[in-house]
Enzyme design. Sequence first.
Site, PDB file in Angstrom:
ATOM      1  N   GLU A 296       1.395  -1.243  -0.140  1.00 48.22           N
ATOM      2  CA  GLU A 296       0.251  -0.305  -0.101  1.00 48.22           C
ATOM      3  C   GLU A 296       0.708   1.111   0.166  1.00 48.22           C
ATOM      4  OE1 GLU A 296      -2.861  -0.359   3.487  1.00 48.22           O
ATOM      5  OE2 GLU A 296      -4.422  -1.732   2.028  1.00 48.22           O
ATOM      6  N   ASP A 374      -9.014  -8.459   3.736  1.00 49.38           N
ATOM      7  CA  ASP A 374      -8.464  -7.640   4.779  1.00 49.38           C
ATOM      8  C   ASP A 374      -9.656  -6.918   5.810  1.00 49.38           C
ATOM      9  OD1 ASP A 374      -7.458  -5.432   6.095  1.00 49.38           O
ATOM     10  OD2 ASP A 374      -7.576  -3.806   4.386  1.00 49.38           O
ATOM     11  N   GLU A 402     -13.409  -1.239  11.932  1.00 52.70           N
ATOM     12  CA  GLU A 402     -12.445  -0.863  10.101  1.00 52.70           C
ATOM     13  C   GLU A 402     -13.925  -0.664   9.194  1.00 52.70           C
ATOM     14  OE1 GLU A 402      -9.203  -1.307   8.594  1.00 52.70           O
ATOM     15  OE2 GLU A 402      -9.851  -0.444   6.512  1.00 52.70           O
TER      16      GLU A 402
HETATM   17  C1  GCV Z   1      -2.323   0.923   8.295  1.00 49.21           C
HETATM   18  C2  GCV Z   1      -5.766  -1.829   5.516  1.00 49.21           C
HETATM   19  C3  GCV Z   1      -6.674  -0.200   6.350  1.00 49.21           C
HETATM   20  C4  GCV Z   1      -5.561   0.860   6.341  1.00 49.21           C
HETATM   21  C5  GCV Z   1      -3.899  -0.610   6.726  1.00 49.21           C
HETATM   22  C6  GCV Z   1      -4.073  -1.801   6.173  1.00 49.21           C
HETATM   23  C7  GCV Z   1      -2.626  -2.778   6.895  1.00 49.21           C
HETATM   24  O1  GCV Z   1      -5.652  -1.461   4.332  1.00 49.21           O
HETATM   25  O2  GCV Z   1      -7.800  -0.131   5.772  1.00 49.21           O
HETATM   26  O3  GCV Z   1      -6.064   1.942   6.881  1.00 49.21           O
HETATM   27  O4  GCV Z   1      -3.277   0.729   7.205  1.00 49.21           O
HETATM   28  O5  GCV Z   1      -5.030  -2.364   5.518  1.00 49.21           O
HETATM   29  O6  GCV Z   1      -3.375  -3.079   7.683  1.00 49.21           O
HETATM   30  O7  GCV Z   1      -1.804  -1.600   6.937  1.00 49.21           O
END
Ligand code: GCV
EC number: 3.2.1.139
Length: 834
Positions: A296, A374, A402
């Site tokens: 990411e 996720d 989340e």
């Molecule tokens: C901290 C998902 C979340 C991100 C998070 C990522 C991760 O994509 O939306 O906010 O980043 O997971 O676990 O690294």
Amino acid sequence: MRSLLLLVSLGFAAADNGLAGWLRYAPLPSGSHSHYTRPSSILALNSTTSSPVYVAGQELQSGFKNILGDNIEIQHGGCQPSAVVVGTVAQYKDVCGGVEGIPELAEDGFWLSTKGKGVQILGQNDRGALYGAFEYISMLAQGNSSQVAYATNPSAPVRWVNQWDNMDGSIERGYGGASIFFANGTIVKDLSRAAQYARLLASIGLNAVVVNNVNANATTLTSENIEGLGKIADVFRPYGVQLGISLNFASPQTLGGLPTFDPLNSSVIAWWQNVTDEIYQRIPDMAGYLVKADSEGEPGPATYNRTLADAANLFAKAVKNYGGIVMFRAFVYNQLDESDWKADRAKAAVQFFGPLDGKFDSNVVVQIKYGPIDFQVREPTSPLFANLLNTNTAMELEVTQEYLGQQSHLLYLPPLWKTVLDFDLRVDGKQSIVRDIISGKRFDRPLGGWAAVVNVGTNTTWLGSHLAMSNLYAYGRLAWNPTNNVESILQDWIRLTFGFDLSVINGITKMSMDSWPAYESYSGNLGIQTLTDILYTHFGPNPASQDNNGWGQWTRADHLSVGMDRTVSNGTGYSGQYPAEIAAMYENIDTTPDNLLLWFHHVNWTHHLHSGKTVIQHFYDAHYAGAETAQTFLQTWESLKGKIDEERYNDVLTKLTFQSGHSIVWRDAINDFYWNMTGIPDDANRVGNHPWRVEAESMTLNGYKTYNVSPFEAASKSVAIVTSSNSTTGTATTKLEYPSGTYDLAVNYYDLYGGKSHWKVYLGDRLIGKWVGNNEDVLSHTPSIYLDGHSATRITFRGVSVNKGDTLKIVGTPDGVEPAPLDYISLLPPGIVD
Ligand code: GCV
């Protein structure tokens, strides 16, 4: 045998802002504990104030005083058989000689005996002693006076918490306020909340907190910030909680000024060693590092064509001599092209990490999210757990909700976690239960365990909602013993948090246990994923956001068919990442459980499930059933009024009221979306058919105009109304043609971030109700600046008496960017929710 006193309600509880969590030490009802044997004193076998044993003594004293009303002195020396003794086994031997019957304890384990004249709480180490003290206090606080003598050990050495706190004080995916650790690029001065957090974590056996976001800022490692981190570690230490740090992989370049961050470059290695030395000088018991690399947009070893193992081992070597460990995240994936039928983000972790099995240093633990995508509402167990036989592993859970309602929806997560923890991966045809893999037991690994993204904030509720704290509590209890029953953990939490009233215990139990199935029902079914908006807030519905982008959370839905074909025979080949027996089960549509059908197979909407229903009808029915269950949460909670202090009662009431309305938003959005896509009608004729509704756009508008909502399914019939300008009031009027009678009047509106509109609703000249668009102040989720599935909200006025022909008028006064938006009203006869 555990004997729980049958305790009756304490009467009205004092206001409680939630700060003490489950450690309230509320007084037991008078008379209920007169038979308890009072200890002569508390003997804490360590007098150093920063030691967990000393803290255990203080906690015991506070527990006796507050729970039982007893003032008991603390002493630090001399053996007293009738005392509550707390210390390590070794300290006890020194002072009192041996104690019989204690088996060998594992690190952090403890022995608790309440048999005989006194009580012995003896840890394998200081931390274990504190854990034992908390367990004993928990018994007292629950009115449990059983005579017990047992040893207990944690399931695994790593029982960590991750906070995604940024240095500016914000928290990524945090719904309980700002960071308790950071503000303005540095560590806050007042660390009292950090200490209180450590106390809560210690009471459930958790032993480390990684305080900063995995999307780490290199400035965390400036000398000034290392000193600040040291101060956090200082307030954690008395609770046996260690501090961990997330690293930004490019730090040698961005912070250190080196021309490279290549993990095999000698100056980079030296840079990391220097920083690590500096950290350990200030924090000798630093737990270790957490690393997110090549994921990411985060920098990683791929820049230099190095492997993830090269990266992990770089840090492992730096911390090794200090006893530190490296938690290296398996959440690594690339953007993909949906037109490629074989492309699959779910395969990424095994593709990246599988070939590296055995190449990680012994103090590296690969931290794996429970499912391969996720934190979705349902995912199969990550196959990576079955592919790393020579590597330490830990499971990553997410306490912060989340994708699962962001604490504005009730969702007790442990039943979801259990689907993964109890899953048998059948590696080599042998029992391979995931909880035994992460503990290290199955593959005989020295290290392993647990991490959970928690994200508490400065809010006194910690997580943004009182009821969400059951998830944190249960996380600790499961990390200690994953075979614990999730309902009895929940009930311990309820007694500790809300007291002994049976209707409170039963009510919260039922709501919580129903909450995950309900949420799954009104969000994403059959393994399609949660269907929340993955491109914006991750909160409300937006199924279209899953597809036509590179994020790889695809549903591949079209008018005929839906689901990801992950079979080896015709699809992405993901099912082949599991050991043979599991692969065979998922490869075959007949042996794939319905609840993961669309995860593994691409089928027609008219495909019949094992249940006999078609996929589309299952969607429709589940959404109606789930939203209906969410209505019962509110009813149950309302039945508890007067039995819970007003502050917490009202706070939870606000959230459950929102959830009851938002579950209907979810229901209609998902059903309308797929009905529109497939054209297949609902057998029960509910979808698209709402006889009790009046659309705002069909009312007579003055100062209001119509507005096409995007995504379309976030508005009833796709259209809402907004005031013609942001400064003038609007009115929407309609003549009610329903039979005279008593109705609940529901109004669906949008509550946007950036304004607090006012609405008033009248029947004739009679004011029925008014409200303000202040969700951003009273709810916990990420707000939206648009009219969409995140901002869509319902308010209900109950028992409104209506005469046929009455004129209903809503007056909306805009504020800021919020143009007093309205979607529809529903006039609901008793027993109807729509
Ligand atoms: C901290 C998902 C979340 C991100 C998070 C990522 C991760 O994509 O939306 O906010 O980043 O997971 O676990 O690294």
